[in-house]
Design a protein around this motif. Structure first.
Motif, PDB file in Angstrom:
ATOM      1  N   UNK A   1       0.855  -1.191   0.000  1.00 21.64           N
ATOM      2  CA  UNK A   1       0.000   0.000   0.000  1.00 21.64           C
ATOM      3  C   UNK A   1       0.887   1.236   0.000  1.00 21.64           C
ATOM      4  N   UNK A   2       0.508   2.227  -0.782  1.00 18.26           N
ATOM      5  CA  UNK A   2       1.173   3.524  -0.744  1.00 18.26           C
ATOM      6  C   UNK A   2       0.133   4.598  -0.997  1.00 18.26           C
ATOM      7  N   UNK A   3       0.334   5.751  -0.398  1.00 20.48           N
ATOM      8  CA  UNK A   3      -0.557   6.885  -0.649  1.00 20.48           C
ATOM      9  C   UNK A   3       0.218   7.954  -1.389  1.00 20.48           C
ATOM     10  N   UNK A   4      -0.289   8.319  -2.567  1.00 18.58           N
ATOM     11  CA  UNK A   4       0.348   9.324  -3.401  1.00 18.58           C
ATOM     12  C   UNK A   4      -0.416  10.639  -3.256  1.00 18.58           C
ATOM     13  N   UNK A   5       0.291  11.691  -2.866  1.00 23.08           N
ATOM     14  CA  UNK A   5      -0.327  12.995  -2.642  1.00 23.08           C
ATOM     15  C   UNK A   5       0.122  13.968  -3.724  1.00 23.08           C
ATOM     16  N   UNK A   6      -0.848  14.647  -4.341  1.00 23.08           N
ATOM     17  CA  UNK A   6      -0.557  15.579  -5.423  1.00 23.08           C
ATOM     18  C   UNK A   6      -1.108  16.966  -5.100  1.00 23.08           C
ATOM     19  N   UNK A   7      -0.262  17.989  -5.265  1.00 25.59           N
ATOM     20  CA  UNK A   7      -0.693  19.365  -5.123  1.00 25.59           C
ATOM     21  C   UNK A   7      -1.290  19.817  -6.452  1.00 25.59           C
TER      22      UNK A   7
ATOM     23  N   UNK B   1       3.989  13.928  -2.156  1.00 33.82           N
ATOM     24  CA  UNK B   1       4.414  12.875  -1.235  1.00 33.82           C
ATOM     25  C   UNK B   1       4.184  11.506  -1.838  1.00 33.82           C
ATOM     26  N   UNK B   2       5.138  10.618  -1.616  1.00 31.20           N
ATOM     27  CA  UNK B   2       4.982   9.191  -1.890  1.00 31.20           C
ATOM     28  C   UNK B   2       5.064   8.516  -0.530  1.00 31.20           C
TER      29      UNK B   2
END
Length: 315
Positions: A245-251, A266-267
C-alpha cells in the motif's frame, strides 16, 4: 517518545540479515527511502514525475556559513528550474520555497520561506530543533496557486496481480503543526497551505475546489492517474513486487478553464492515513505481503470488490 532513525533501521537491517523479513510497513531499504523523503531531490530531475525543483543543504556547510549555504541552494534551484523546466531565474528576494526535513510526519518540519534571509532563518530553526537528528535539509521551490490536494491510495491485490486505486480530495488549511512546534506567530509566506484532515465529498469537488470548473477537475484526476502509474513503475526500481500500500499525494493548481497543474507532493508508506478509505483493503494487502508462502493455499486472498468510505475521522 520515539525511536531514532539510526537505531530503528539498524535493528531492521540486523533482522533482515538474519533472514527475518520486515513486513510492515515495508522492507527497510524502501521504508527508509519513503519516510526519509530520500527520493525527492533525485526525482525532481525527471519532468514526467512533476516533482518541484529540489536540492539539499548539509548541516556542516550551514554551520560553517549559513548565508553562503543558503545562497548556494538558491543558485542551484535556479539552475534546476532552467535546465528541467525552462524557467527564467527570479530575484532571490522574490523566490518562494519550502525547507523540509526527512524522517518527519504531518508537516511538523516544513517551513516556507521567501528570499535569502528567510531561508537562512528557517534553516536555522529546522537544524536547531532539539529533537532533530538530521544532517541534511531539503530546499524546494514552492508550488504556486495550490487549491487542493488530490490523493490516490494504491493497494496491491497480490492474488489478482493488480493494483487497486482509491482516489480522493482533501481541502487546504493553514498549517498548525510546524508553527506550534517552532513557536511561530506567523509564517514567512502567508499564503502557504497544507492539506487539511477533511475529505471533500466526490460530488462537491468541482464547486469547492475548482469554482465549478468540472473539466479542470477531470483534467487533474486524469493527470493524477498518469502520475500514479508512473510512481508504480518507480516502485519496481525498489523491489520486484509492488508495495502492499502507498498513498500518493498531489498538489493541484487551477491553471485556467478546463486545465489543472498536478505536482507530486508525497509518496507515502503503508500505514499513512487512509483519509476516508476504510482499512479493509490496506490490511488485507499487508497481510498478503506478510505471508510470503502459504502451503495451505489460503493466501494471498483477493481484496474486497468494494472498499467502504467513512467521514475521515476513523483513518
Amino acid at each position: 517518545g520515539y525511536v531514532s532513525e539510526q537505531d530503528f533501521f539498524s535493528v531492521c537491517r540486523s533482522m533482515e540479515a538474519a533472514s527475518i523479513r520486515t513486513g510492515w510497513p515495508h522492507e527497510s531499504s524502501l521504508y527508509r527511502q519513503l519516510c526519509g523523503k530520500l527520493w525527492v531531490a533525485e526525482m525532481s530531475l525527471n519532468k514526467d514525475y512533476w516533482v518541484p525543483p529540489t536540492t539539499r543543504v548539509q548541516l556542516s556547510e550551514f554551520k560553517a556559513d549559513g548565508r553562503q549555504a543558503a545562497t548556494r541552494a538558491l543558485e542551484t534551484l535556479m539552475q534546476l528550474r532552467s535546465s528541467v523546466w525552462g524557467k527564467e531565474p527570479v530575484p532571490f528576494e522574490d523566490f518562494k520555497g519550502v525547507a523540509k526535513l526527512g524522517f518527519s510526519w504531518c508537516g511538523s518540519d516544513v517551513l516556507p520561506f521567501r528570499g535569502l534571509n528567510s531561508l537562512v532563518s528557517n534553516l536555522g530553526k529546522l537544524f536547531g530543533s532539539s529533537d532533530v537528528e538530521s544532517t541534511v535539509c531539503m530546499v524546494q521551490e514552492m508550488v504556486p496557486g495550490v487549491i487542493g490536494e488530490h490523493r490516490i491510495i494504491c493497494m496491491y491485490d497480490k492474488a489478482a496481480g493488480t493494483v487497486r486505486r482509491e482516489a480522493l480530495w482533501m481541502e487546504n488549511m493553514s498549517p498548525g503543526t510546524a508553527p506550534h512546534k517552532y513557536k511561530l506567530q506567523s509564517l514567512d509566506v502567508a499564503e502557504f497551505k497544507v492539506a487539511g484532515s477533511h475529505c471533500v465529498p466526490d460530488g462537491s469537488v468541482a464547486s469547492r475546489v475548482f469554482r465549478g470548473d468540472v473539466a479542470a477537475q477531470r483534467d487533474a484526476e486524469a493527470k493524477g492517474a498518469v502520475l500514479a502509474e508512473r510512481w508504480m513503475q518507480w516502485f519496481k526500481t525498489q523491489a520486484p513486487e509492488p508495495p502492499q500500500c502507498t498513498r500518493l499525494d498531489f498538489l493541484v493548481g487551477h491553471r485556467g478553464a478546463g486545465e489543472a497543474d498536478v505536482w507530486t507532493c508525497e509518496v507515502g508508506e503503508c500505514g499513512a492515513s487512509l483519509c476516508s478509505v476504510e482499512v479493509h483493503g490496506r490490511n488485507l494487502a499487508a497481510l498478503n505481503h506478510a505471508i510470503s508462502h502459504d502451503p495451505s493455499g489460503r493466501f494471498p486472498m483477493l481484496l474486497p470488490k468494494t472498499i467502504p468510505r467513512n467521514n475521515g475521522s476513523k483513518s
